[in-house]
Design a protein around this motif. Structure first.
Motif, PDB file in Angstrom:
ATOM      1  N   ASN A  95      -0.270 -18.730   3.754  1.00 51.17           N
ATOM      2  CA  ASN A  95       0.517 -18.619   4.988  1.00 51.17           C
ATOM      3  C   ASN A  95       0.627 -19.965   5.695  1.00 51.17           C
ATOM      4  O   ASN A  95       1.677 -20.279   6.272  1.00 51.17           O
ATOM      5  CB  ASN A  95      -0.117 -17.595   5.933  1.00 51.17           C
ATOM      6  N   THR A  96      -0.443 -20.757   5.642  1.00 45.51           N
ATOM      7  CA  THR A  96      -0.372 -22.076   6.298  1.00 45.51           C
ATOM      8  C   THR A  96       0.616 -22.997   5.580  1.00 45.51           C
ATOM      9  O   THR A  96       1.070 -23.986   6.136  1.00 45.51           O
ATOM     10  CB  THR A  96      -1.749 -22.798   6.366  1.00 45.51           C
ATOM     11  N   GLN A  97       0.930 -22.651   4.321  1.00 48.76           N
ATOM     12  CA  GLN A  97       1.889 -23.462   3.553  1.00 48.76           C
ATOM     13  C   GLN A  97       3.306 -22.879   3.667  1.00 48.76           C
ATOM     14  O   GLN A  97       4.192 -23.219   2.883  1.00 48.76           O
ATOM     15  CB  GLN A  97       1.483 -23.526   2.071  1.00 48.76           C
ATOM     16  N   ASP A  98       3.462 -21.945   4.617  1.00 47.47           N
ATOM     17  CA  ASP A  98       4.771 -21.326   4.886  1.00 47.47           C
ATOM     18  C   ASP A  98       5.355 -20.587   3.691  1.00 47.47           C
ATOM     19  O   ASP A  98       6.576 -20.605   3.472  1.00 47.47           O
ATOM     20  CB  ASP A  98       5.778 -22.372   5.391  1.00 47.47           C
ATOM     21  N   LYS A  99       4.495 -19.949   2.925  1.00 47.24           N
ATOM     22  CA  LYS A  99       4.993 -19.133   1.815  1.00 47.24           C
ATOM     23  C   LYS A  99       5.199 -17.704   2.301  1.00 47.24           C
ATOM     24  O   LYS A  99       4.582 -17.260   3.278  1.00 47.24           O
ATOM     25  CB  LYS A  99       3.974 -19.128   0.658  1.00 47.24           C
ATOM     26  N   ASP A 100       6.054 -16.980   1.575  1.00 51.90           N
ATOM     27  CA  ASP A 100       6.236 -15.557   1.836  1.00 51.90           C
ATOM     28  C   ASP A 100       5.221 -14.834   0.932  1.00 51.90           C
ATOM     29  O   ASP A 100       5.455 -14.669  -0.249  1.00 51.90           O
ATOM     30  CB  ASP A 100       7.689 -15.204   1.462  1.00 51.90           C
ATOM     31  N   VAL A 101       4.060 -14.483   1.505  1.00 50.29           N
ATOM     32  CA  VAL A 101       2.950 -13.956   0.691  1.00 50.29           C
ATOM     33  C   VAL A 101       2.666 -12.500   1.015  1.00 50.29           C
ATOM     34  O   VAL A 101       2.625 -12.117   2.192  1.00 50.29           O
ATOM     35  CB  VAL A 101       1.608 -14.689   0.965  1.00 50.29           C
ATOM     36  N   ASN A 102       2.426 -11.694  -0.004  1.00 53.33           N
ATOM     37  CA  ASN A 102       2.029 -10.304   0.187  1.00 53.33           C
ATOM     38  C   ASN A 102       0.842  -9.967  -0.703  1.00 53.33           C
ATOM     39  O   ASN A 102       0.802 -10.378  -1.863  1.00 53.33           O
ATOM     40  CB  ASN A 102       3.187  -9.367  -0.166  1.00 53.33           C
ATOM     41  N   ILE A 103      -0.091  -9.204  -0.144  1.00 52.12           N
ATOM     42  CA  ILE A 103      -1.205  -8.683  -0.952  1.00 52.12           C
ATOM     43  C   ILE A 103      -0.908  -7.218  -1.268  1.00 52.12           C
ATOM     44  O   ILE A 103      -0.566  -6.443  -0.368  1.00 52.12           O
ATOM     45  CB  ILE A 103      -2.543  -8.756  -0.193  1.00 52.12           C
ATOM     46  N   ILE A 104      -1.038  -6.866  -2.552  1.00 54.27           N
ATOM     47  CA  ILE A 104      -0.861  -5.463  -2.947  1.00 54.27           C
ATOM     48  C   ILE A 104      -2.103  -5.026  -3.730  1.00 54.27           C
ATOM     49  O   ILE A 104      -2.502  -5.690  -4.695  1.00 54.27           O
ATOM     50  CB  ILE A 104       0.389  -5.277  -3.842  1.00 54.27           C
ATOM     51  N   VAL A 105      -2.708  -3.928  -3.322  1.00 51.40           N
ATOM     52  CA  VAL A 105      -3.843  -3.370  -4.076  1.00 51.40           C
ATOM     53  C   VAL A 105      -3.496  -1.932  -4.465  1.00 51.40           C
ATOM     54  O   VAL A 105      -2.694  -1.281  -3.790  1.00 51.40           O
ATOM     55  CB  VAL A 105      -5.173  -3.429  -3.281  1.00 51.40           C
ATOM     56  N   PRO A 106      -4.090  -1.422  -5.573  1.00 46.05           N
ATOM     57  CA  PRO A 106      -3.682  -0.103  -6.071  1.00 46.05           C
ATOM     58  C   PRO A 106      -3.919   1.037  -5.091  1.00 46.05           C
ATOM     59  O   PRO A 106      -3.109   1.959  -4.993  1.00 46.05           O
ATOM     60  CB  PRO A 106      -4.541   0.094  -7.326  1.00 46.05           C
ATOM     61  N   ASN A 107      -5.048   0.993  -4.375  1.00 45.64           N
ATOM     62  CA  ASN A 107      -5.335   2.095  -3.448  1.00 45.64           C
ATOM     63  C   ASN A 107      -6.192   1.590  -2.285  1.00 45.64           C
ATOM     64  O   ASN A 107      -6.476   0.396  -2.196  1.00 45.64           O
ATOM     65  CB  ASN A 107      -6.017   3.257  -4.197  1.00 45.64           C
ATOM     66  N   ALA A 108      -6.588   2.523  -1.417  1.00 39.87           N
ATOM     67  CA  ALA A 108      -7.222   2.144  -0.153  1.00 39.87           C
ATOM     68  C   ALA A 108      -8.563   1.451  -0.362  1.00 39.87           C
ATOM     69  O   ALA A 108      -9.224   1.643  -1.376  1.00 39.87           O
ATOM     70  CB  ALA A 108      -7.421   3.385   0.706  1.00 39.87           C
ATOM     71  N   PHE A 109      -8.935   0.653   0.638  1.00 44.50           N
ATOM     72  CA  PHE A 109     -10.238  -0.015   0.615  1.00 44.50           C
ATOM     73  C   PHE A 109     -11.094   0.553   1.747  1.00 44.50           C
ATOM     74  O   PHE A 109     -10.569   1.177   2.672  1.00 44.50           O
ATOM     75  CB  PHE A 109     -10.058  -1.538   0.713  1.00 44.50           C
ATOM     76  N   PRO A 110     -12.427   0.341   1.684  1.00 46.61           N
ATOM     77  CA  PRO A 110     -13.315   0.986   2.646  1.00 46.61           C
ATOM     78  C   PRO A 110     -13.086   0.537   4.094  1.00 46.61           C
ATOM     79  O   PRO A 110     -12.670  -0.584   4.355  1.00 46.61           O
ATOM     80  CB  PRO A 110     -14.715   0.564   2.186  1.00 46.61           C
ATOM     81  N   ASP A 111     -13.419   1.443   5.013  1.00 46.12           N
ATOM     82  CA  ASP A 111     -13.256   1.181   6.451  1.00 46.12           C
ATOM     83  C   ASP A 111     -14.005  -0.063   6.919  1.00 46.12           C
ATOM     84  O   ASP A 111     -13.543  -0.762   7.819  1.00 46.12           O
ATOM     85  CB  ASP A 111     -13.815   2.373   7.247  1.00 46.12           C
ATOM     86  N   PHE A 112     -15.168  -0.333   6.296  1.00 48.40           N
ATOM     87  CA  PHE A 112     -15.972  -1.454   6.799  1.00 48.40           C
ATOM     88  C   PHE A 112     -15.352  -2.816   6.489  1.00 48.40           C
ATOM     89  O   PHE A 112     -15.899  -3.856   6.845  1.00 48.40           O
ATOM     90  CB  PHE A 112     -17.424  -1.375   6.297  1.00 48.40           C
ATOM     91  N   LEU A 113     -14.178  -2.815   5.812  1.00 41.04           N
ATOM     92  CA  LEU A 113     -13.466  -4.084   5.583  1.00 41.04           C
ATOM     93  C   LEU A 113     -12.227  -4.201   6.471  1.00 41.04           C
ATOM     94  O   LEU A 113     -11.518  -5.199   6.432  1.00 41.04           O
ATOM     95  CB  LEU A 113     -13.059  -4.208   4.108  1.00 41.04           C
ATOM     96  N   ARG A 114     -11.990  -3.162   7.277  1.00 39.28           N
ATOM     97  CA  ARG A 114     -10.750  -3.149   8.061  1.00 39.28           C
ATOM     98  C   ARG A 114     -10.721  -4.146   9.208  1.00 39.28           C
ATOM     99  O   ARG A 114      -9.664  -4.448   9.746  1.00 39.28           O
ATOM    100  CB  ARG A 114     -10.491  -1.741   8.611  1.00 39.28           C
ATOM    101  N   TRP A 115     -11.867  -4.652   9.597  1.00 38.35           N
ATOM    102  CA  TRP A 115     -11.901  -5.648  10.678  1.00 38.35           C
ATOM    103  C   TRP A 115     -11.364  -6.998  10.195  1.00 38.35           C
ATOM    104  O   TRP A 115     -11.042  -7.870  11.000  1.00 38.35           O
ATOM    105  CB  TRP A 115     -13.353  -5.850  11.159  1.00 38.35           C
TER     106      TRP A 115
END
Ligand code: 5GP
Ligand code: MN
Length: 345
Positions: free
Chosen positions: A48-68
């Motif tokens: 993002n700091t290099q002004d790219k159009d970046v997206n993260i895609i993961v197959p399914n949900a991740f645990p709540d304790f990583l949502r912060w």
């Protein structure tokens, strides 16, 4: 100073791709853990700091304790937004595959990623990477993919562009893949990197609390219940814990609630191998998690008996059958591996 772990030619190659790319997609493994999410977000913040159009895609949900984690709300879940994700994958200039070694580890996303004309790079620390990327940065001797992401960014000459948010994500992945720096964590350069991340203003003590000490009351009660049912195999220096679907609903189980359970039996003196069998709520299977201390190869046991793999001391697999059947298979495996379980070291 850090040792040059990643080959220079791969750093140069990726730097060239990055300069030319507009659209970059980052993908990580199914059932994303702290390192999958941490390394993805660490790279995402940097790109993002290099002004790219970046997206993260993961197959399914991740645990709540990583949502912060900063940026986590922008992570796209493939099982919910397949169409949009397919479009991003197909139109990407570069796809970065993080924290997995086999295309099957991204589940339903595999087809779209393989079909995409994008240039692909693998950044990972699992053994035996498959050959589906042009650039393969694979370092099983490094304890987390997040550490590799840090090394890659620095070697390209962009340490100054690592933000506090990016540093928090990288630190989280390094911390979770080493159990809070309690295993796979004797490489002194890890602590040099932590020192560099601290210079970005991260609060490592606060990150520890956010990841490990924000569970629900019912999760702690579930832990008590699971441990009270634990079976120890003294002759095999092993222990087994299990969790049925019925127990999950009784304790209001949510994704991530059993995170870390598998490590607890290893705190018993003379137990060097721990197995956790959990009835899955989505697929008709038993999720198998294995941990060891010392030289016992959980990944060999996972591969031979549970159709899985992973690291020497942390691996997993899937078992299609009942919990009782999985338990019988484990007991067979314990018999077979008895000499290794009792080996010194
Ligand atoms: P966990 O017990 O945390 O789910 O997984 C620990 C490690 O085992 C993961 O980092 C991954 O390397 C490996 N692993 C877990 N599940 C599977 C699986 O189904 N197949 C394979 N090949 N590896 C797995
Ligand atoms: Mn990892």
């Amino acid at each position: 100073m850090l040792t040059k772990v990643i080959e220079q030619s791969k750093i140069d190659h990726f730097a060239k791709w990055m300069e030319r790319a507009d659209k970059i997609v980052i993908v990580a493994h199914v059932g994303p853990d702290g390192d999958a999410i941490g390394s993805s977000l660490g790279l995402w913040h940097f790109l993002n700091t290099q002004d790219k159009d970046v997206n993260i895609i993961v197959p399914n949900a991740f645990p709540d304790f990583l949502r912060w984690m900063p940026g986590s709300k922008d992570i796209l879940l493939y099982d919910r937004y397949k169409e949009f994700a397919d479009k991003l994958i197909a139109e990407a200039d570069v796809i970065c595959c993080l924290d997995f070694n086999a295309i099957s580890r991204i589940d339903a996303m595999a087809e779209a990623v393989l079909a995409s004309p994008a240039r692909k790079i693998l950044i990972d620390h699992h053994l035996n990477p498959e050959d589906f990327c042009r650039i393969i940065i694979s370092h099983p001797e490094i304890s987390s993919t997040s550490e590799l992401v840090f090394r890659l960014i620095c070697r390209m000459g962009y340490f100054d562009d690592i933000t506090k948010s990016g540093a928090e994500c990288i630190y989280t992945g390094m911390m979770t893949d080493t159990g809070g720096f309690t295993y796979n964590s004797n490489n002194r350069e890890i602590y040099f990197i932590i020192s560099e991340l601290l210079s970005k203003g991260i609060d490592k003590d606060d990150i520890y609390r956010k990841v490990y000490n924000t569970y629900s009351e019912s999760r702690l009660r579930l832990m008590g219940h699971v441990l009270s049912q634990m079976k120890v195999y003294p002759d095999h220096r092993a222990a087994l814990i299990t969790l049925t679907k019925k127990e999950q609903s009784h304790f209001n189980y949510i994704r991530g609630d059993s995170e870390g359970f598998v490590n607890i039996p290893l705190s018993i003196k003379n137990v060097v191998f721990s197995c956790f069998l959990r009835e899955d709520t989505e697929k008709p299977m038993i999720k198998v998690s294995l941990r060891s201390v010392g030289s016992f190869p959980c990944n060999r046991l996972a591969a031979e008996f549970f159709n899985g793999g992973g690291h020497l001391n942390a691996s997993g697999g899937e078992f299609y059958g009942t919990l009782e059947e999985a338990k019988k298979v484990l007991e067979l495996a314990l018999e077979k591996f008895k000499p290794l379980l009792n080996a010194k070291g």
